[in-house]
Design a protein around this motif. Structure first.
Motif, PDB file in Angstrom:
ATOM      1  N   GLU A  70       0.814  -1.219   0.000  1.00  0.00           N
ATOM      2  CA  GLU A  70       0.000   0.000   0.000  1.00  0.00           C
ATOM      3  C   GLU A  70       0.846   1.268   0.000  1.00  0.00           C
ATOM      4  OE1 GLU A  70      -2.591  -0.474   3.370  1.00  0.00           O
ATOM      5  OE2 GLU A  70      -3.885  -1.933   2.325  1.00  0.00           O
ATOM      6  N   GLY A  71       2.172   1.100  -0.066  1.00  0.00           N
ATOM      7  CA  GLY A  71       3.051   2.269  -0.145  1.00  0.00           C
ATOM      8  C   GLY A  71       3.239   2.997   1.168  1.00  0.00           C
ATOM      9  N   ARG A  72       2.877   2.353   2.287  1.00  0.00           N
ATOM     10  CA  ARG A  72       3.121   2.979   3.598  1.00  0.00           C
ATOM     11  C   ARG A  72       4.533   2.695   4.092  1.00  0.00           C
ATOM     12  NH1 ARG A  72       0.059   0.235   7.085  1.00  0.00           N
ATOM     13  NH2 ARG A  72      -0.975  -1.092   5.568  1.00  0.00           N
ATOM     14  N   ALA A  73       5.205   1.741   3.439  1.00  0.00           N
ATOM     15  CA  ALA A  73       6.590   1.420   3.797  1.00  0.00           C
ATOM     16  C   ALA A  73       7.309   0.957   2.534  1.00  0.00           C
ATOM     17  CB  ALA A  73       6.625   0.334   4.863  1.00  0.00           C
ATOM     18  N   ASP A  74       8.652   1.053   2.541  1.00  0.00           N
ATOM     19  CA  ASP A  74       9.442   0.664   1.371  1.00  0.00           C
ATOM     20  C   ASP A  74      10.147  -0.669   1.568  1.00  0.00           C
ATOM     21  OD1 ASP A  74       9.066   3.260  -0.050  1.00  0.00           O
ATOM     22  OD2 ASP A  74      10.043   3.984   1.775  1.00  0.00           O
ATOM     23  N   ILE A  75      10.525  -0.940   2.817  1.00  0.00           N
ATOM     24  CA  ILE A  75      11.196  -2.203   3.123  1.00  0.00           C
ATOM     25  C   ILE A  75      10.650  -2.738   4.452  1.00  0.00           C
ATOM     26  CG2 ILE A  75      13.336  -1.596   1.908  1.00  0.00           C
ATOM     27  CD1 ILE A  75      14.636  -1.020   4.633  1.00  0.00           C
ATOM     28  N   ALA A  76      10.932  -4.005   4.723  1.00  0.00           N
ATOM     29  CA  ALA A  76      10.607  -4.582   6.029  1.00  0.00           C
ATOM     30  C   ALA A  76      11.846  -5.306   6.532  1.00  0.00           C
ATOM     31  CB  ALA A  76       9.429  -5.544   5.911  1.00  0.00           C
ATOM     32  N   VAL A  77      12.087  -5.194   7.831  1.00  0.00           N
ATOM     33  CA  VAL A  77      13.239  -5.863   8.448  1.00  0.00           C
ATOM     34  C   VAL A  77      12.730  -7.038   9.275  1.00  0.00           C
ATOM     35  CG1 VAL A  77      15.119  -5.599  10.125  1.00  0.00           C
ATOM     36  CG2 VAL A  77      14.635  -3.777   8.487  1.00  0.00           C
ATOM     37  N   GLN A 196      18.925 -18.857  11.822  1.00  0.00           N
ATOM     38  CA  GLN A 196      18.936 -18.184  13.121  1.00  0.00           C
ATOM     39  C   GLN A 196      20.118 -17.217  13.198  1.00  0.00           C
ATOM     40  OE1 GLN A 196      17.370 -20.190  16.558  1.00  0.00           O
ATOM     41  NE2 GLN A 196      19.281 -19.953  17.652  1.00  0.00           N
ATOM     42  N   GLY A 197      19.879 -16.064  13.793  1.00  0.00           N
ATOM     43  CA  GLY A 197      20.952 -15.083  13.972  1.00  0.00           C
ATOM     44  C   GLY A 197      21.149 -14.126  12.810  1.00  0.00           C
ATOM     45  N   ALA A 198      20.403 -14.328  11.716  1.00  0.00           N
ATOM     46  CA  ALA A 198      20.565 -13.447  10.549  1.00  0.00           C
ATOM     47  C   ALA A 198      19.384 -12.482  10.428  1.00  0.00           C
ATOM     48  CB  ALA A 198      20.689 -14.272   9.272  1.00  0.00           C
ATOM     49  N   ILE A 199      19.675 -11.236  10.124  1.00  0.00           N
ATOM     50  CA  ILE A 199      18.642 -10.218   9.873  1.00  0.00           C
ATOM     51  C   ILE A 199      18.513 -10.059   8.359  1.00  0.00           C
ATOM     52  CG2 ILE A 199      18.069  -7.765  10.098  1.00  0.00           C
ATOM     53  CD1 ILE A 199      19.789  -7.745  12.672  1.00  0.00           C
ATOM     54  N   ALA A 200      17.273 -10.054   7.851  1.00  0.00           N
ATOM     55  CA  ALA A 200      17.056  -9.911   6.414  1.00  0.00           C
ATOM     56  C   ALA A 200      16.198  -8.690   6.128  1.00  0.00           C
ATOM     57  CB  ALA A 200      16.369 -11.156   5.855  1.00  0.00           C
ATOM     58  N   VAL A 201      16.422  -8.097   4.963  1.00  0.00           N
ATOM     59  CA  VAL A 201      15.617  -6.955   4.527  1.00  0.00           C
ATOM     60  C   VAL A 201      14.810  -7.361   3.299  1.00  0.00           C
ATOM     61  CG1 VAL A 201      15.601  -4.520   3.932  1.00  0.00           C
ATOM     62  CG2 VAL A 201      17.490  -5.445   5.312  1.00  0.00           C
ATOM     63  N   GLU A 202      13.502  -7.179   3.393  1.00  0.00           N
ATOM     64  CA  GLU A 202      12.578  -7.516   2.303  1.00  0.00           C
ATOM     65  C   GLU A 202      12.155  -6.238   1.599  1.00  0.00           C
ATOM     66  OE1 GLU A 202       8.398 -10.148   1.945  1.00  0.00           O
ATOM     67  OE2 GLU A 202       8.824  -9.000   3.746  1.00  0.00           O
ATOM     68  N   TYR A 203      11.922  -6.339   0.289  1.00  0.00           N
ATOM     69  CA  TYR A 203      11.483  -5.161  -0.478  1.00  0.00           C
ATOM     70  C   TYR A 203      10.522  -5.609  -1.579  1.00  0.00           C
ATOM     71  CZ  TYR A 203      14.492  -6.398  -4.417  1.00  0.00           C
ATOM     72  OH  TYR A 203      15.031  -7.042  -5.497  1.00  0.00           O
ATOM     73  N   ARG A 204       9.872  -4.652  -2.254  1.00  0.00           N
ATOM     74  CA  ARG A 204       8.997  -4.977  -3.394  1.00  0.00           C
ATOM     75  C   ARG A 204       9.880  -5.337  -4.579  1.00  0.00           C
ATOM     76  NH1 ARG A 204       6.320  -0.249  -1.361  1.00  0.00           N
ATOM     77  NH2 ARG A 204       7.893   0.857  -2.581  1.00  0.00           N
ATOM     78  N   SER A 205       9.678  -6.531  -5.173  1.00  0.00           N
ATOM     79  CA  SER A 205      10.671  -7.036  -6.125  1.00  0.00           C
ATOM     80  C   SER A 205      10.950  -6.131  -7.324  1.00  0.00           C
ATOM     81  CB  SER A 205      10.357  -8.465  -6.583  1.00  0.00           C
ATOM     82  OG  SER A 205       9.041  -8.816  -6.368  1.00  0.00           O
ATOM     83  N   ASP A 207      11.282  -2.881  -7.274  1.00  0.00           N
ATOM     84  CA  ASP A 207      11.785  -1.586  -6.803  1.00  0.00           C
ATOM     85  C   ASP A 207      13.312  -1.520  -6.841  1.00  0.00           C
ATOM     86  OD1 ASP A 207      12.283   0.777  -5.515  1.00  0.00           O
ATOM     87  OD2 ASP A 207      11.159   0.284  -3.693  1.00  0.00           O
ATOM     88  N   ARG A 208      13.847  -1.238  -8.025  1.00  0.00           N
ATOM     89  CA  ARG A 208      15.304  -1.282  -8.240  1.00  0.00           C
ATOM     90  C   ARG A 208      16.065  -0.243  -7.424  1.00  0.00           C
ATOM     91  NH1 ARG A 208      17.988  -4.258 -12.250  1.00  0.00           N
ATOM     92  NH2 ARG A 208      19.593  -3.009 -11.247  1.00  0.00           N
ATOM     93  N   ALA A 209      15.469   0.940  -7.273  1.00  0.00           N
ATOM     94  CA  ALA A 209      16.159   2.012  -6.533  1.00  0.00           C
ATOM     95  C   ALA A 209      16.386   1.578  -5.088  1.00  0.00           C
ATOM     96  CB  ALA A 209      15.329   3.294  -6.587  1.00  0.00           C
ATOM     97  N   THR A 210      15.366   0.940  -4.503  1.00  0.00           N
ATOM     98  CA  THR A 210      15.498   0.471  -3.121  1.00  0.00           C
ATOM     99  C   THR A 210      16.529  -0.657  -3.035  1.00  0.00           C
ATOM    100  OG1 THR A 210      13.274   1.165  -2.560  1.00  0.00           O
ATOM    101  CG2 THR A 210      14.242  -0.542  -1.175  1.00  0.00           C
ATOM    102  N   LEU A 211      16.479  -1.593  -3.991  1.00  0.00           N
ATOM    103  CA  LEU A 211      17.447  -2.699  -3.986  1.00  0.00           C
ATOM    104  C   LEU A 211      18.878  -2.156  -4.012  1.00  0.00           C
ATOM    105  CD1 LEU A 211      18.189  -5.677  -4.030  1.00  0.00           C
ATOM    106  CD2 LEU A 211      17.934  -5.647  -6.513  1.00  0.00           C
ATOM    107  N   GLU A 212      19.103  -1.125  -4.844  1.00  0.00           N
ATOM    108  CA  GLU A 212      20.449  -0.550  -4.911  1.00  0.00           C
ATOM    109  C   GLU A 212      20.890   0.016  -3.568  1.00  0.00           C
ATOM    110  OE1 GLU A 212      20.932   1.995  -8.424  1.00  0.00           O
ATOM    111  OE2 GLU A 212      20.298   0.212  -9.575  1.00  0.00           O
ATOM    112  N   ARG A 213      19.934   0.608  -2.853  1.00  0.00           N
ATOM    113  CA  ARG A 213      20.286   1.152  -1.529  1.00  0.00           C
ATOM    114  C   ARG A 213      20.588   0.038  -0.524  1.00  0.00           C
ATOM    115  NH1 ARG A 213      15.612   5.656  -1.871  1.00  0.00           N
ATOM    116  NH2 ARG A 213      16.954   7.341  -2.645  1.00  0.00           N
ATOM    117  N   LEU A 214      19.932  -1.119  -0.707  1.00  0.00           N
ATOM    118  CA  LEU A 214      20.098  -2.220   0.254  1.00  0.00           C
ATOM    119  C   LEU A 214      21.375  -3.021   0.022  1.00  0.00           C
ATOM    120  CD1 LEU A 214      16.474  -3.694   0.374  1.00  0.00           C
ATOM    121  CD2 LEU A 214      17.566  -2.120   2.002  1.00  0.00           C
TER     122      LEU A 214
END
Ligand SMILES: NCc1[nH]cc(CCC(=O)O)c1CC(=O)O
Length: 303
Positions: A70-77, A196-205, A207-214
């Motif tokens: 819904e565009g209220r967030a760009d990524i999720a941790v 276990q022990g790993a943090i992952a960042v999810e994004y809208r597939s 969304d290239r600009a966001t992927l580049e930042r991640l």
């Protein structure tokens, strides 16, 4: 104004992880405004049942994905351990951060280790993987369900409802609670949950600009090792709520070792398998170890 909003759960651990990702992104991208969007998920609301009973998959993700959609967030941790093996269509992992200690923690106010526990001691955990391994090592223990976030679980231990509890070292370490760890339950004797022990960042597939930042947040070694563990689990149709464990490590330059475990929480029977594989083919390694577990009868054990 360039902005990036992070959807996160509201537990202390989830907020720590989201803040950690936010701080790294601010440091990497000067001028980028990074904000948290905290929310509650179904997994946070249903606290009176083990995750394995509510049917596990994606319980901690859904609301965060809706916010991205819904565009209220760009990524999720997320804790990668809580992320289903198959993501919802339209989403992907953009980065896996350098993994913290994957071990489980033995936490007790009275005893220093599992072997020190007296016969019949009460141990709290709702994880079927932890229950199966506890049963295998100490068939005499009373295993009692224990859910809730890290603070809730420690509170129940302190209220003397349990003689000991088992949780992830990574969560305790991150929250500054490493002092509560009596001993670390480590591979190869004890196998942690997949990723276990790993943090992952999810994004809208798309969304290239966001992927580049991640991308600069990604740790190649952690990505590959968790990819091997997740491929094994996918092949076994596992999630974080079944009695499956795995641990992958780069044992020498270019060579991965993956150990897989399937257990039965009731009997304490354990199946183990391992294999070596090239760092550039982690999924093939995961599938190979899954196949070795299936050859030993993992399927029947997981039904
Ligand atoms: N299922 C809950 C959960 N998901 C991730 C962690 C710990 C942090 C991590 O493994 O990265 C925990 C708590 C626990 O198992 O004690």
């Amino acid at each position: 104004m360039k902005q990036l909003r992070i959807a996160t759960r509201q537990s202390a651990l989830a907020l720590w992880q989201a803040e950690h990702v936010a701080a790294r992104l601010r440091q990497l991208h000067a001028g980028l405004v990074v904000e948290l969007v905290p929310m509650t998920t179904r997994g946070d609301q249903i606290l009176d049942q083990p995750l394995s009973a509510i049917g596990g998959k994606g319980l901690f993700l859904k609301e965060l994905e809706v916010a991205m959609q819904e565009g209220r967030a760009d990524i999720a941790v997320h804790s990668l351990k809580d992320v289903p093996m198959q993501l919802e269509a339209g989403f992907a992992l953009g980065a896996v951060l350098e993994r913290a200690d994957a071990a489980d923690a033995f936490v007790s106010n009275r005893y220093r280790s599992l072997v020190e526990l007296p016969a019949g001691a009460r141990v709290g955990t709702s994880s079927l993987r932890r229950q199966a391994q506890l049963r295998a090592l100490r068939p005499d223990l009373q295993l009692i369900d224990l859910r809730g976030n890290v603070g809730t679980r420690l509170g129940k231990l302190d209220a003397e409802q349990y003689d000991a509890i088992v949780l992830a070292c990574a969560g305790l370490d991150r929250l500054g609670l490493a002092g509560r760890i009596a001993s670390r339950l480590q591979p190869p004797d004890w196998i942690p949950a997949v990723a276990q022990g790993a943090i992952a960042v999810e994004y809208r597939s798309g969304d290239r600009a966001t992927l580049e930042r991640l991308q600069p947040l990604n740790d190649a070694d952690s990505w590959r090792c968790t990819a091997a563990e997740r491929a094994m689990n996918r092949r076994l149709h596992g999630s974080c709520s079944v009695p499956i464990g795995a641990y992958c490590l780069e044992i020498e330059q270019g060579l991965l070792q993956l150990i897989g475990l399937v257990g039965d929480a009731r009997s304490g029977r354990l199946l183990r398998a391992e294999a070596l594989g090239a760092v550039d083919a982690p999924e093939a390694l995961g599938e190979q170890v899954a196949q070795r577990l299936l050859d030993q009868g993992a399927d029947a054990m997981l039904r």
